[in-house]
Design a protein around this motif. Structure first.
Motif, PDB file in Angstrom:
ATOM      1  N   ARG B  93       0.811  -1.202   0.000  1.00 44.42           N
ATOM      2  CA  ARG B  93       0.000   0.000   0.000  1.00 44.42           C
ATOM      3  C   ARG B  93       0.852   1.264   0.000  1.00 44.42           C
ATOM      4  O   ARG B  93       0.570   2.219  -0.722  1.00 44.42           O
ATOM      5  CB  ARG B  93      -0.880  -0.049   1.242  1.00 44.42           C
ATOM      6  CG  ARG B  93      -1.802   1.113   1.386  1.00 44.42           C
ATOM      7  CD  ARG B  93      -2.294   1.092   2.801  1.00 44.42           C
ATOM      8  NE  ARG B  93      -3.182   2.174   3.073  1.00 44.42           N
ATOM      9  CZ  ARG B  93      -4.347   2.012   3.697  1.00 44.42           C
ATOM     10  NH1 ARG B  93      -4.742   0.799   4.036  1.00 44.42           N
ATOM     11  NH2 ARG B  93      -5.091   3.043   3.960  1.00 44.42           N
ATOM     12  N   GLU B  94       1.908   1.265   0.825  1.00 44.81           N
ATOM     13  CA  GLU B  94       2.773   2.449   0.876  1.00 44.81           C
ATOM     14  C   GLU B  94       3.422   2.727  -0.480  1.00 44.81           C
ATOM     15  O   GLU B  94       3.449   3.864  -0.952  1.00 44.81           O
ATOM     16  CB  GLU B  94       3.885   2.249   1.913  1.00 44.81           C
ATOM     17  CG  GLU B  94       3.433   2.454   3.336  1.00 44.81           C
ATOM     18  CD  GLU B  94       4.498   2.012   4.324  1.00 44.81           C
ATOM     19  OE1 GLU B  94       4.734   2.765   5.273  1.00 44.81           O
ATOM     20  OE2 GLU B  94       5.083   0.932   4.148  1.00 44.81           O
ATOM     21  N   LEU B  95       3.951   1.656  -1.068  1.00 45.13           N
ATOM     22  CA  LEU B  95       4.630   1.852  -2.346  1.00 45.13           C
ATOM     23  C   LEU B  95       3.631   2.306  -3.416  1.00 45.13           C
ATOM     24  O   LEU B  95       3.917   3.209  -4.204  1.00 45.13           O
ATOM     25  CB  LEU B  95       5.346   0.564  -2.775  1.00 45.13           C
ATOM     26  CG  LEU B  95       6.223   0.685  -4.019  1.00 45.13           C
ATOM     27  CD1 LEU B  95       7.275   1.768  -3.856  1.00 45.13           C
ATOM     28  CD2 LEU B  95       6.896  -0.644  -4.357  1.00 45.13           C
ATOM     29  N   ALA B  96       2.443   1.682  -3.416  1.00 45.49           N
ATOM     30  CA  ALA B  96       1.426   2.058  -4.405  1.00 45.49           C
ATOM     31  C   ALA B  96       1.020   3.513  -4.224  1.00 45.49           C
ATOM     32  O   ALA B  96       0.862   4.262  -5.185  1.00 45.49           O
ATOM     33  CB  ALA B  96       0.206   1.152  -4.271  1.00 45.49           C
ATOM     34  N   ARG B  97       0.888   3.913  -2.972  1.00 44.64           N
ATOM     35  CA  ARG B  97       0.488   5.278  -2.683  1.00 44.64           C
ATOM     36  C   ARG B  97       1.567   6.252  -3.132  1.00 44.64           C
ATOM     37  O   ARG B  97       1.291   7.283  -3.741  1.00 44.64           O
ATOM     38  CB  ARG B  97       0.272   5.394  -1.173  1.00 44.64           C
ATOM     39  CG  ARG B  97      -0.715   6.433  -0.769  1.00 44.64           C
ATOM     40  CD  ARG B  97      -0.807   6.479   0.745  1.00 44.64           C
ATOM     41  NE  ARG B  97      -1.019   7.847   1.141  1.00 44.64           N
ATOM     42  CZ  ARG B  97      -2.225   8.373   1.348  1.00 44.64           C
ATOM     43  NH1 ARG B  97      -3.294   7.654   1.209  1.00 44.64           N
ATOM     44  NH2 ARG B  97      -2.338   9.631   1.701  1.00 44.64           N
ATOM     45  N   ASP B  98       2.806   5.899  -2.811  1.00 45.40           N
ATOM     46  CA  ASP B  98       3.919   6.783  -3.156  1.00 45.40           C
ATOM     47  C   ASP B  98       4.097   6.919  -4.675  1.00 45.40           C
ATOM     48  O   ASP B  98       4.390   7.993  -5.176  1.00 45.40           O
ATOM     49  CB  ASP B  98       5.214   6.260  -2.538  1.00 45.40           C
ATOM     50  CG  ASP B  98       5.184   6.381  -1.016  1.00 45.40           C
ATOM     51  OD1 ASP B  98       4.313   7.112  -0.508  1.00 45.40           O
ATOM     52  OD2 ASP B  98       6.019   5.767  -0.352  1.00 45.40           O
ATOM     53  N   LEU B  99       3.944   5.801  -5.364  1.00 47.28           N
ATOM     54  CA  LEU B  99       4.124   5.841  -6.816  1.00 47.28           C
ATOM     55  C   LEU B  99       2.827   6.214  -7.521  1.00 47.28           C
ATOM     56  O   LEU B  99       2.807   6.416  -8.715  1.00 47.28           O
ATOM     57  CB  LEU B  99       4.609   4.485  -7.333  1.00 47.28           C
ATOM     58  CG  LEU B  99       5.926   3.952  -6.769  1.00 47.28           C
ATOM     59  CD1 LEU B  99       6.199   2.547  -7.297  1.00 47.28           C
ATOM     60  CD2 LEU B  99       7.087   4.864  -7.128  1.00 47.28           C
ATOM     61  N   ARG B 100       1.759   6.289  -6.758  1.00 44.57           N
ATOM     62  CA  ARG B 100       0.406   6.521  -7.266  1.00 44.57           C
ATOM     63  C   ARG B 100       0.068   5.549  -8.398  1.00 44.57           C
ATOM     64  O   ARG B 100      -0.290   5.931  -9.513  1.00 44.57           O
ATOM     65  CB  ARG B 100       0.230   7.968  -7.711  1.00 44.57           C
ATOM     66  CG  ARG B 100      -0.551   8.751  -6.679  1.00 44.57           C
ATOM     67  CD  ARG B 100      -0.399  10.237  -6.867  1.00 44.57           C
ATOM     68  NE  ARG B 100       0.905  10.674  -6.426  1.00 44.57           N
ATOM     69  CZ  ARG B 100       1.676  11.516  -7.083  1.00 44.57           C
ATOM     70  NH1 ARG B 100       1.298  12.005  -8.209  1.00 44.57           N
ATOM     71  NH2 ARG B 100       2.831  11.873  -6.595  1.00 44.57           N
ATOM     72  N   ILE B 101       0.227   4.274  -8.063  1.00 44.78           N
ATOM     73  CA  ILE B 101      -0.131   3.227  -9.014  1.00 44.78           C
ATOM     74  C   ILE B 101      -1.079   2.248  -8.318  1.00 44.78           C
ATOM     75  O   ILE B 101      -1.227   2.279  -7.101  1.00 44.78           O
ATOM     76  CB  ILE B 101       1.111   2.480  -9.537  1.00 44.78           C
ATOM     77  CG1 ILE B 101       1.884   1.861  -8.375  1.00 44.78           C
ATOM     78  CG2 ILE B 101       2.011   3.433 -10.314  1.00 44.78           C
ATOM     79  CD1 ILE B 101       3.080   1.057  -8.826  1.00 44.78           C
ATOM     80  N   ASN B 102      -1.689   1.420  -9.114  1.00 47.43           N
ATOM     81  CA  ASN B 102      -2.645   0.446  -8.594  1.00 47.43           C
ATOM     82  C   ASN B 102      -1.939  -0.536  -7.649  1.00 47.43           C
ATOM     83  O   ASN B 102      -0.938  -1.128  -8.025  1.00 47.43           O
ATOM     84  CB  ASN B 102      -3.239  -0.299  -9.790  1.00 47.43           C
ATOM     85  CG  ASN B 102      -4.437  -1.117  -9.414  1.00 47.43           C
ATOM     86  OD1 ASN B 102      -4.519  -1.638  -8.309  1.00 47.43           O
ATOM     87  ND2 ASN B 102      -5.372  -1.222 -10.340  1.00 47.43           N
ATOM     88  N   PRO B 103      -2.441  -0.707  -6.422  1.00 48.36           N
ATOM     89  CA  PRO B 103      -1.791  -1.621  -5.475  1.00 48.36           C
ATOM     90  C   PRO B 103      -1.664  -3.045  -6.027  1.00 48.36           C
ATOM     91  O   PRO B 103      -0.709  -3.749  -5.689  1.00 48.36           O
ATOM     92  CB  PRO B 103      -2.702  -1.615  -4.251  1.00 48.36           C
ATOM     93  CG  PRO B 103      -3.635  -0.486  -4.432  1.00 48.36           C
ATOM     94  CD  PRO B 103      -3.616  -0.035  -5.846  1.00 48.36           C
TER      95      PRO B 103
END
Lengths: 306, 184
Positions: B93-103
């Motif tokens: 979730r953190e990485l998806a949020r940071d990269l603003r990509i689909n989890p």
């Protein structure tokens, strides 16, 4: 009508929408699998809004049917709306109601309501709770609509151009909120947007509408894998009619400032290798296209077939 | 150029020292002092003296699927030692949020890396670089090095740099990353 299908969150089955003699959508069929983020793209007037209206049970298609969780969207509208979260293109609400009043109002409409979640999101978005809806900014209205849509813990989230008119900061907040929702609940999302860069990072499947017809319906990775821009130097021998060019089967061919440029929709390494070795195609190079470039190639003024 | 990415400390040499941060948030690894500001990330030393270097980026517009960009990027970071064995990686979730990509995209990359033995999931604790993560196969290592070199050489040629000038810039960059970043 097809029987209940557990894998599909929604399904358009040969949906045609007409306004008098004008056709807005012509025999459009596609399905959105559960847990998928589906981006429905198209230029203004391509038929997106008509299809969304059919999905939300606001309009009955002249032909075909839109189904949600296996139920007809038109005849089961009231029941289905409880399972849907919708952020409309132009969020609307009674002008005098504040965010707090709207949240209280909506909480009574749905079987389950995540009041705490709504509060948290409104705080995070910095949407004031006591300002009448009419006096909120465009961005705040959209954020309020999203907070309310997520408050009902929807199984399907419909976002109709949610980033339209939002500034960069608000757009970023919206996408982060969407990521959280996907990570936490795996909600199915149907999204229309003109922000193709945002879509590209979020969608796993795309549909592209042009003049009421669905040109593309496939996983985003597959779509991008089959499109390439092939550029090559100009020479006296034009490769237009060559067999190698035919094998490449370009969608469009144009003169660029430094040579020729072709957009290929069914790229294969073999066909490209044959083309690159053909006489007349000097310095041939194949480069990938972004979703935006693919969209323009398909729907731009000189756009062609898929 | 995308401004999204994970950033790790270039002097990573054991499991305690890892930061990852993005254009909005900087996350602190256990035992590290708080980070005050991150205005100049990628452009020079950060406040507090942590010279963070961008190590993993994704470009959604690339033809390579995003999950594969993450998979290959992390594989390379681990294999090269930039991400040490045993250190935590951001949650999906953190990485998806940071990269603003689909989890789901991040989850797919993590799952493949876990199956390949590069990452390991510890129940309730999160995801870590596996203690016995495989090193980069020598062929892949050579290929990666060559491709990177070709990209740089092509850029230098475009700028009209002389060979010596270009090689000098590599030396400077190398030294700037710190001795521990690689073998001299």
């Amino acid at each position: 009508m097809s029987s209940h299908d557990g894998q599909k969150a929604l399904h358009f089955d040969h949906v045609s929408v007409r306004y008098g003699k004008t056709t807005a959508a012509e025999a459009v069929s596609f399905a959105v699998p559960k847990g998928s983020v589906f981006a429905l793209l198209g230029r203004n007037g391509a038929g997106k809004s008509s299809l969304i209206r059919c999905l939300l049970g606001q309009r009955r298609p002249q032909e075909g049917a839109a189904t949600i969780f296996g139920e007809d969207a038109w005849s089961n509208r009231a029941r289905l709306m409880a399972r849907l979260g919708v952020v409309p293109e132009e969020p609307d609400a009674p002008p005098d109601m504040t965010a707090r009043q709207l949240a209280a109002f909506c909480s009574r409409l749905y079987p389950s309501w995540d009041g705490k979640g709504v509060e948290t999101r409104l705080r995070r978005f910095a949407v004031p709770g006591d300002v009448p809806f009419a006096r909120l900014s465009k961005g705040q209205k959209g954020q309020l609509a999203l907070a309310l849509a997520l408050g009902s813990l929807p199984e399907l989230l419909v976002l109709d151009d949610p980033t339209l008119g939002l500034d960069v900061v608000a757009r970023k907040a919206l996408f982060e909120e969407l990521v959280d929702e996907l990570a936490e609940r795996g909600t199915t999302v149907l999204l229309t947007s003109h922000d193709l860069a945002g879509v590209e990072a979020m969608a796993d499947r795309v549909g592209i509408l042009k003049e009421g017809r669905l040109l593309v319906d496939e996983p985003l990775d597959d779509l991008k894998a089959r499109f390439r821009r092939v550029s090559f130097g100009q020479s006296d021998v034009t490769p237009h009619g060559s067999d190698a060019m035919k094998a490449l089967d370009p969608l469009a061919l144009k003169q660029a400032s430094w040579g020729m440029e072709a957009v290929v929709s069914g790229f294969s390494e073999e066909a490209f290798a044959r083309f690159a070795e053909a006489p007349g195609a000097s310095d041939a190079e194949a480069s990938p296209l972004s979703l935006e470039e693919i969209f323009i190639a398909l729907c731009g003024e000189e756009g062609g077939r898929p | 150029m995308s401004n999204r990415g994970i950033w790790v400390h270039p002097e990573l040499d054991n499991g305690d020292l890892v930061y990852y941060c993005t254009d909005t948030v900087m996350h602190r690894a256990p035992g590290w002092p708080p980070v005050k500001s991150r205005e100049t990330i990628g452009r020079g030393p950060m406040q507090g003296g942590f010279a963070m270097k961008r190590r993993l980026t994704v470009d959604p517009a690339d033809a390579v699927p995003i999950w594969r960009q993450i998979e290959e990027g992390l594989r390379r970071l681990v294999a090269s030692g930039a991400l040490a064995r045993g250190v935590p990686v951001p949650s999906v979730r953190e990485l998806a949020r940071d990269l603003r990509i689909n989890p789901a995209t991040v989850a797919k990359a993590y799952q493949r890396l876990t199956e390949a033995g590069v990452l390991a999931v510890r129940r309730g604790e999160g995801t870590f670089v596996a203690a016995d993560a495989p090193a980069l196969a020598s062929g892949e290592r050579r290929r990666t090095l060559r491709e990177g070199a070709e990209r740089y050489a092509s850029l230098a040629l475009t700028l009209g740099a002389a060979k010596q000038e270009a090689l000098g810039a590599v030396t400077t960059a190398w030294d700037g990353l710190g001795e521990k970043g690689g073998r001299s």
